[in-house]
Design an enzyme around this catalytic site. Structure first.
Site, short mmCIF file in Angstrom:
data_model
loop_
_atom_site.label_atom_id
_atom_site.label_comp_id
_atom_site.label_asym_id
_atom_site.label_seq_id
_atom_site.Cartn_x
_atom_site.Cartn_y
_atom_site.Cartn_z
CG ASP A 1 -0.41 -0.11 2.53
OD1 ASP A 1 0.76 -0.52 2.66
OD2 ASP A 1 -1.11 0.22 3.51
CG LEU B 1 -7.71 -9.26 12.89
CD1 LEU B 1 -8.76 -10.04 13.66
CD2 LEU B 1 -7.52 -9.85 11.49
CB SER B 2 -7.15 -2.61 10.89
OG SER B 2 -6.74 -1.26 10.81
CG ASP C 1 -5.20 -0.89 8.00
OD1 ASP C 1 -5.04 -1.88 7.26
OD2 ASP C 1 -4.39 -0.56 8.88
#
Length: 385
Positions: free
Chosen positions: A37, A128-129, A175
């Site tokens: 990203d 898992l943000s 995210d």
């Protein structure tokens, strides 16, 4: 997600009045596309059915007060004093969003303060943000109560800005994009250079597949060294290869990269270039062959993160290898690395066998017992009630 009544009563208990409404933001799993990203590359995350919930009510003054179910603390600050230097700790996530909205065009001199109470069932430190879940729930709440009318693409940038400048984690837009743009049984194919996104059906339900999350309980902190080191390596690689970012290169450039770069930087670059290709291949395979054909791509992604990018740990490797052996179609670590979770794409009927095999393997290795649960691709952030 905790039941809504307990969250409303939590708000009432802290602030002595009723919340105006509830908003929620999901955590995310990145199916494939790790560390691509911030290199302007491709990612393929989806929102999950574990969420942060924000109960919020406007005030008639300039004060911001935030509380949560996971601490007794109530953090208070005036809108006039809000800056990256004046907030810290867990409250940096919701308060950072309020500040970032101002940076993106909201007139903070013209809005009222608020009371907010946060609850979440997204595991912290699992990759898992949990942070983006809070940021995105807060962003959609404030967008509504402050009548901002921002679209979700702007709110993605708001969440990223809060994370970068207030929390201090140098993350990309993956995210927040997943948390805001997600849809049921679908993933978000995201181009981090153009910010174009496309929702791609996963078809897990129809194929009888589940995504098992294996939280190794090895905690990681993005603001610490490993993540920043990898990012710096990628920037060095791009500079030495004469491009603005690694997105400008493809796997066809790897022979030249090997001759130009030192061995470690070459491996870091090789991960990014091959991972970008794996994201493109994943989208193509889903369209042409369905989700049952994704296993080899997930496996190759893990090997690349383990060997080239060197962000795996022994617990993640054991989880991935054991899940595959026990019947998962493919498995990989997910998230920033150095801990957190692995994911295993597994036929529904084999979930208990995979869970038992992983639990036994961790016991035999003397590792802390992992937390394991199935996640489903869920809708993005929005108002609950």
């Amino acid at each position: 997600m905790s039941d809504q009544q307990s969250i409303l009563s939590g708000f009432r208990g802290r602030f002595g009045r009723d919340a105006d409404a509830l908003w929620s933001g999901p955590g995310r799993v990145n199916l494939i596309g790790e560390h691509t990203d911030y290199n302007d590359g491709f990612v393929f995350p989806f929102a999950i059915n574990r969420r942060a919930v924000v109960a919020l009510a406007l005030r008639d003054d300039r004060m911001l007060r935030v509380a949560s179910s996971f601490t007794e603390e109530i953090v208070e600050i005036s809108l006039d004093d809000l800056s990256p230097e004046t907030v810290s700790g867990w409250s940096a996530y919701p308060l950072g969003v309020a500040w970032a909205l101002g940076q993106k065009g909201a007139d903070l001199a013209a809005v009222a303060g608020f009371d907010a109470y946060i609850d979440s069932d997204v595991p912290i430190g699992a990759g898992l943000s949990s942070s983006a879940a809070i940021e995105c729930a807060t962003a959609v709440a404030l967008d509504e109560v402050w009548n901002l009318g921002f679209d979700k693409q702007v709110l993605v940038r708001v969440g990223q800005l809060a994370e970068n400048k207030v929390v201090g984690a140098p993350t990309g837009i993956l995210d927040q994009s997943a948390s805001l743009l997600g849809q049921t049984d679908a993933a978000v194919f995201l181009d981090c250079r153009s910010f174009e996104s496309e929702v791609i059906p996963l078809g897990f339900d129809a194929a009888g597949l589940e995504l098992l999350v294996i939280d190794t309980k090895v905690s990681h902190a993005h603001a610490t060294g490993g993540y920043a080191d990898r990012r710096a390596s990628c920037e060095t690689g791009a500079r030495l290869m004469g491009v603005a970012s690694l997105r400008d290169l493809t796997v066809a450039d790897l022979p030249r990269a090997e001759s130009v770069l030192d061995e470690e930087t070459h491996r870091r670059v090789r991960h990014i270039l091959t991972e970008n290709q794996r994201v493109l291949d994943t989208v193509r395979v889903l369209r042409e062959d369905g989700p049952g054909a994704l296993g080899a791509l997930l496996d190759a992604s893990h090997a690349s993160m383990r060997d080239d990018f060197e962000i795996s740990v022994a617990e993640l490797d054991l989880a991935v290898e054991t899940a595959r052996t026990a019947g998962a179609l493919g498995a990989r670590m997910t998230g920033g690395g150095f801990g957190g979770s692995a994911i295993a794409l597994t036929p529904h009927a084999l979930i208990p066998a995979v869970q038992q095999a992983v639990a036994d393997a961790f016991t035999a290795a003397g590792f802390t017992a992992p937390d394991m649960f199935v996640v489903r691709a869920a809708a993005g952030a929005g108002r609950l009630s």
